[in-house]
Write a protein that holds these residues in place. Structure first.
Motif, PDB file in Angstrom:
ATOM      1  N   GLY A  92       0.821  -1.203   0.000  1.00 24.79           N
ATOM      2  CA  GLY A  92       0.000   0.000   0.000  1.00 24.79           C
ATOM      3  C   GLY A  92       0.855   1.253   0.000  1.00 24.79           C
ATOM      4  N   THR A  93       0.196   2.393   0.064  1.00 24.13           N
ATOM      5  CA  THR A  93       0.876   3.681  -0.034  1.00 24.13           C
ATOM      6  C   THR A  93       1.910   3.862   1.075  1.00 24.13           C
ATOM      7  OG1 THR A  93      -1.081   4.702  -1.009  1.00 24.13           O
ATOM      8  CG2 THR A  93       0.547   6.184  -0.049  1.00 24.13           C
ATOM      9  N   THR A  94       3.127   4.229   0.680  1.00 23.28           N
ATOM     10  CA  THR A  94       4.165   4.578   1.642  1.00 23.28           C
ATOM     11  C   THR A  94       4.674   5.992   1.424  1.00 23.28           C
ATOM     12  OG1 THR A  94       5.909   3.678   0.214  1.00 23.28           O
ATOM     13  CG2 THR A  94       4.933   2.183   1.834  1.00 23.28           C
ATOM     14  N   GLY A  95       4.630   6.469   0.193  1.00 21.13           N
ATOM     15  CA  GLY A  95       5.159   7.768  -0.182  1.00 21.13           C
ATOM     16  C   GLY A  95       5.729   7.684  -1.576  1.00 21.13           C
ATOM     17  N   VAL A  96       6.419   8.738  -2.020  1.00 20.21           N
ATOM     18  CA  VAL A  96       7.025   8.736  -3.348  1.00 20.21           C
ATOM     19  C   VAL A  96       8.534   8.915  -3.305  1.00 20.21           C
ATOM     20  CG1 VAL A  96       4.907   9.529  -4.470  1.00 20.21           C
ATOM     21  CG2 VAL A  96       6.586  11.221  -3.695  1.00 20.21           C
ATOM     22  N   ALA A  97       9.107   9.164  -2.137  1.00 21.38           N
ATOM     23  CA  ALA A  97      10.557   9.296  -1.995  1.00 21.38           C
ATOM     24  C   ALA A  97      11.201   7.911  -1.969  1.00 21.38           C
ATOM     25  CB  ALA A  97      10.894  10.049  -0.713  1.00 21.38           C
ATOM     26  N   ASP A  98      12.449   7.833  -2.411  1.00 21.46           N
ATOM     27  CA  ASP A  98      13.153   6.550  -2.426  1.00 21.46           C
ATOM     28  C   ASP A  98      13.181   5.886  -1.056  1.00 21.46           C
ATOM     29  OD1 ASP A  98      13.675   6.618  -5.120  1.00 21.46           O
ATOM     30  OD2 ASP A  98      15.785   7.172  -4.927  1.00 21.46           O
ATOM     31  N   GLN A 120       8.494  19.557   0.105  1.00 27.72           N
ATOM     32  CA  GLN A 120       9.783  19.266   0.731  1.00 27.72           C
ATOM     33  C   GLN A 120       9.728  17.965   1.527  1.00 27.72           C
ATOM     34  OE1 GLN A 120      12.452  20.823   0.063  1.00 27.72           O
ATOM     35  NE2 GLN A 120      13.914  20.106   1.603  1.00 27.72           N
ATOM     36  N   ILE A 121       8.611  17.733   2.206  1.00 22.73           N
ATOM     37  CA  ILE A 121       8.439  16.491   2.954  1.00 22.73           C
ATOM     38  C   ILE A 121       8.262  15.322   1.989  1.00 22.73           C
ATOM     39  CG2 ILE A 121       6.979  15.253   4.604  1.00 22.73           C
ATOM     40  CD1 ILE A 121       8.570  17.502   5.856  1.00 22.73           C
ATOM     41  N   ALA A 122       7.410  15.485   0.976  1.00 19.71           N
ATOM     42  CA  ALA A 122       7.109  14.387   0.058  1.00 19.71           C
ATOM     43  C   ALA A 122       8.361  13.883  -0.648  1.00 19.71           C
ATOM     44  CB  ALA A 122       6.076  14.834  -0.969  1.00 19.71           C
ATOM     45  N   ARG A 123       9.309  14.780  -0.909  1.00 23.47           N
ATOM     46  CA  ARG A 123      10.501  14.396  -1.660  1.00 23.47           C
ATOM     47  C   ARG A 123      11.573  13.745  -0.801  1.00 23.47           C
ATOM     48  NH1 ARG A 123      11.484  19.239  -6.115  1.00 23.47           N
ATOM     49  NH2 ARG A 123       9.346  19.286  -6.926  1.00 23.47           N
ATOM     50  N   HIS A 124      11.437  13.807   0.515  1.00 23.72           N
ATOM     51  CA  HIS A 124      12.515  13.313   1.375  1.00 23.72           C
ATOM     52  C   HIS A 124      12.061  12.371   2.481  1.00 23.72           C
ATOM     53  CE1 HIS A 124      14.089  17.126  -0.375  1.00 23.72           C
ATOM     54  NE2 HIS A 124      15.148  16.357  -0.552  1.00 23.72           N
ATOM     55  N   ALA A 125      10.763  12.258   2.703  1.00 25.91           N
ATOM     56  CA  ALA A 125      10.266  11.392   3.777  1.00 25.91           C
ATOM     57  C   ALA A 125       9.018  10.678   3.289  1.00 25.91           C
ATOM     58  CB  ALA A 125      10.021  12.210   5.042  1.00 25.91           C
ATOM     59  N   CYS A 126       8.229  10.151   4.226  1.00 25.69           N
ATOM     60  CA  CYS A 126       7.143   9.259   3.835  1.00 25.69           C
ATOM     61  C   CYS A 126       5.783   9.773   4.291  1.00 25.69           C
ATOM     62  CB  CYS A 126       7.426   7.860   4.359  1.00 25.69           C
ATOM     63  SG  CYS A 126       8.997   7.184   3.750  1.00 25.69           S
ATOM     64  N   LEU A 127       4.781   8.935   4.127  1.00 27.64           N
ATOM     65  CA  LEU A 127       3.395   9.375   4.211  1.00 27.64           C
ATOM     66  C   LEU A 127       3.049  10.061   5.520  1.00 27.64           C
ATOM     67  CD1 LEU A 127       0.557   9.437   2.968  1.00 27.64           C
ATOM     68  CD2 LEU A 127       0.198   7.143   3.873  1.00 27.64           C
ATOM     69  N   HIS A 128       3.524   9.514   6.630  1.00 24.95           N
ATOM     70  CA  HIS A 128       3.113  10.094   7.900  1.00 24.95           C
ATOM     71  C   HIS A 128       3.682  11.473   8.143  1.00 24.95           C
ATOM     72  CE1 HIS A 128       0.220   8.243  10.442  1.00 24.95           C
ATOM     73  NE2 HIS A 128       0.456   7.157   9.745  1.00 24.95           N
ATOM     74  N   SER A 168      -5.036  16.327   1.810  1.00 25.21           N
ATOM     75  CA  SER A 168      -3.889  17.049   1.262  1.00 25.21           C
ATOM     76  C   SER A 168      -2.642  16.181   1.139  1.00 25.21           C
ATOM     77  CB  SER A 168      -3.598  18.294   2.096  1.00 25.21           C
ATOM     78  OG  SER A 168      -3.404  17.974   3.447  1.00 25.21           O
ATOM     79  N   ALA A 169      -2.458  15.201   2.022  1.00 26.26           N
ATOM     80  CA  ALA A 169      -1.293  14.320   1.903  1.00 26.26           C
ATOM     81  C   ALA A 169      -1.383  13.475   0.643  1.00 26.26           C
ATOM     82  CB  ALA A 169      -1.172  13.431   3.139  1.00 26.26           C
ATOM     83  N   PHE A 170      -2.540  12.889   0.388  1.00 26.36           N
ATOM     84  CA  PHE A 170      -2.698  12.078  -0.810  1.00 26.36           C
ATOM     85  C   PHE A 170      -2.653  12.940  -2.069  1.00 26.36           C
ATOM     86  CE2 PHE A 170      -4.917   9.151   2.261  1.00 26.36           C
ATOM     87  CZ  PHE A 170      -3.931   8.173   2.228  1.00 26.36           C
ATOM     88  N   ALA A 171      -3.188  14.150  -1.994  1.00 24.88           N
ATOM     89  CA  ALA A 171      -3.114  15.064  -3.135  1.00 24.88           C
ATOM     90  C   ALA A 171      -1.662  15.373  -3.483  1.00 24.88           C
ATOM     91  CB  ALA A 171      -3.874  16.350  -2.828  1.00 24.88           C
ATOM     92  N   MET A 172      -0.833  15.548  -2.465  1.00 26.24           N
ATOM     93  CA  MET A 172       0.578  15.839  -2.707  1.00 26.24           C
ATOM     94  C   MET A 172       1.283  14.647  -3.348  1.00 26.24           C
ATOM     95  SD  MET A 172       2.929  18.041  -2.710  1.00 26.24           S
ATOM     96  CE  MET A 172       1.894  19.303  -1.954  1.00 26.24           C
ATOM     97  N   LEU A 173       0.981  13.434  -2.900  1.00 29.86           N
ATOM     98  CA  LEU A 173       1.583  12.253  -3.509  1.00 29.86           C
ATOM     99  C   LEU A 173       1.156  12.116  -4.967  1.00 29.86           C
ATOM    100  CD1 LEU A 173       1.305   9.558  -0.687  1.00 29.86           C
ATOM    101  CD2 LEU A 173       3.215  11.065  -1.222  1.00 29.86           C
ATOM    102  N   ARG A 174      -0.081  12.450  -5.241  1.00 29.52           N
ATOM    103  CA  ARG A 174      -0.579  12.376  -6.616  1.00 29.52           C
ATOM    104  C   ARG A 174       0.200  13.328  -7.532  1.00 29.52           C
ATOM    105  NH1 ARG A 174      -6.791  12.353  -8.712  1.00 29.52           N
ATOM    106  NH2 ARG A 174      -6.583  13.650 -10.564  1.00 29.52           N
ATOM    107  N   VAL A 175       0.418  14.546  -7.077  1.00 31.38           N
ATOM    108  CA  VAL A 175       1.098  15.533  -7.909  1.00 31.38           C
ATOM    109  C   VAL A 175       2.601  15.269  -7.959  1.00 31.38           C
ATOM    110  CG1 VAL A 175       1.663  17.989  -8.105  1.00 31.38           C
ATOM    111  CG2 VAL A 175      -0.688  17.272  -7.630  1.00 31.38           C
ATOM    112  N   GLU A 176       3.210  14.965  -6.795  1.00 29.77           N
ATOM    113  CA  GLU A 176       4.660  14.741  -6.744  1.00 29.77           C
ATOM    114  C   GLU A 176       5.075  13.407  -7.354  1.00 29.77           C
ATOM    115  OE1 GLU A 176       7.330  16.450  -5.676  1.00 29.77           O
ATOM    116  OE2 GLU A 176       6.272  18.257  -5.069  1.00 29.77           O
TER     117      GLU A 176
END
Length: 435
Positions: free
Chosen positions: A122-128, A296-304, A263-271
């Motif tokens: 499931g969703t974790t984020g978009v950062a490596d 800045q968070i989406a690119r370096h950390a995870c969903l929470h 807003s968190a899921f919206a950011m993952l969708r765009v990023e």
């Protein structure tokens, strides 16, 4: 999608509210900082960069390394981190590397090897750093994987394109996720032929449900040599192209419109999703100042961390984006939507009726579309169970479903009796992970 979970203290002493993992793995303390910041690259070990030319043959194992056994789900005798070749599911840019892991159950392999659960996370984020093979597992997922291991299945788990490895992560897009799943299975079967049997069930929750169904839809034409026997999909987040007049119920825009969803899921969708469609354009060109803080968070950390940042800023998704968002989203719906709902294998679908994360109407629509297309579907609904809580509760039905397939029989189906679930129910208290 995934629910909000509690934070944890990393082995390095860093406090990170991620989904069960740390920005730096205690197994591989040295990390790479390279890559494109637009894509959330970096922060993982050198393993995630291929040390040889990437084969043009999808599903070729590039390299592998053993994982720390103490960090694995209970019931695992060994864990292997893998890097393999795949096909870019967004553009025809040549072969790419995708990472993942293989978890082996305890005991001696049966003759011909263990059957396979291909776990789509499931969703974790978009950062490596959000790749499950790097960050580890939530307690919920550890329990879930432990159960499959205890039943005698090898777990083959892709991280998906762009998670762990360079490039954007095409979040929720069925084709790149499906290719990642199928090529990870190819690589694992060729890399461990004595331990793994070519008998496969695709298992996914939330984002993973779409990946599992996407892989199942793609498999007959893309990887026909894989002996896929069925699909287990819970907390469904997927969409099918359907003919006019299909038996669908309306889906609230909070689940479909980036400017109205959480807003968190919206950011993952765009990023993640949209950035992969527009790789030459920095997603921050469509963001407001509040959106750039979330970026800045989406690119370096995870969903929470995204959940926490949204709470800190008290920001709604409509305040994250400027007037350039619609153009940046061009192509999103086509990349998300599976072209038709005919799945060639039996499907188990599980829905918590208190699932406010993914919603319940969209899950009904997906099941109805599959049924209308002639897919063999067993849909189980769990009163009072949330998006999170239904995952392990559903095992009481999904394991017998899979064992029926393993015995060579067709499991039951209930397409004739499905009906819309109605409003989202309140969550039952005192159920593990039912938050």
């Amino acid at each position: 999608m995934m629910p909000k979970l509690t934070g944890l203290t990393c082995a390095t002493g860093t406090f990170l509210l991620a989904l069960g993992g740390c920005t730096a793995s205690p197994e591989s303390p040295s990390t790479t900082a390279g890559g494109d910041d637009r894509y959330g690259d970096g922060g993982v070990s050198a393993f995630y960069t291929a040390n040889t030319a990437i084969s043009s043959i999808p599903g070729t194992l590039i390299q592998h390394e053993d994982m720390d056994l103490t960090k694995l789900p209970q019931g695992a005798s060994r864990g292997v981190r893998v890097l393999y070749s795949s096909q870019n599911g967004v553009s025809k840019s040549g072969p790419i590397a995708v990472s993942g892991q293989v978890l082996f159950p305890k005991g001696k392999p049966p003759v011909g090897g263990w059957p396979v659960v291909a776990w789509e996370h499931g969703t974790t984020g978009v950062a490596d750093v959000c790749a499950p093979s790097w960050r580890g597992y939530s307690s919920r997922d550890k329990a879930y994987l432990s159960r499959w291991l205890s039943e005698g299945f090898v777990v083959v788990a892709t991280d998906y394109q762009g998670l762990g490895t360079p490039g954007p992560h095409p979040y929720l897009f069925y084709r790149p996720e499906g290719y990642s799943v199928l090529d990870g299975l190819r690589a694992s079967l060729s890399g461990f032929p004595k331990e793994i049997k070519n008998w496969i069930v695709l298992v996914g929750q939330s984002q993973g449900s779409g990946a599992a169904l996407g892989a199942a839809w793609l498999a007959p034409s893309y990887a026909a040599e894989l002996n896929i026997r069925g699909v287990v999909a819970t907390g469904l987040v997927t969409g099918f192209a359907v003919p006019p007049g299909a038996r669908h119920v309306p889906i609230p825009e909070v689940y479909t419109d980036a400017s109205k969803m959480d807003s968190a899921f919206a950011m993952l969708r765009v990023e993640g999703s949209d950035q992969s469609l527009q790789p030459e354009t920095d997603s921050r060109t469509v963001l407001t100042s509040a959106g750039r803080q979330m970026s800045q968070i989406a690119r370096h950390a995870c969903l929470h961390n995204l959940f926490d940042k949204a709470d800190q800023l008290k920001v709604q998704s409509n305040a994250l984006f400027n007037e350039k968002l619609p153009a940046f989203e061009a192509g999103h719906d086509a990349a998300f939507t599976i072209p038709n709902a005919k799945i060639s294998f039996p499907v188990f679908a599980g829905t918590g009726l208190a699932d406010g994360e993914a919603g319940v109407n969209g899950q009904y629509n997906a099941v109805a579309a599959m049924c209308d297309a002639g897919t063999h579907v067993l849909w189980k609904r769990y009163p009072g169970m949330t998006h999170n809580g239904a995952v392990n509760v559903s095992l009481k039905d999904s394991i017998p479903f899979v064992k029926t397939l393993l015995a060579g029989h067709m499991p039951p189906q209930n397409c004739a009796s499905i009906k819309p679930p109605g409003p989202v129910e309140p969550a039952l208290p005192n159920v593990p992970w039912n938050n």
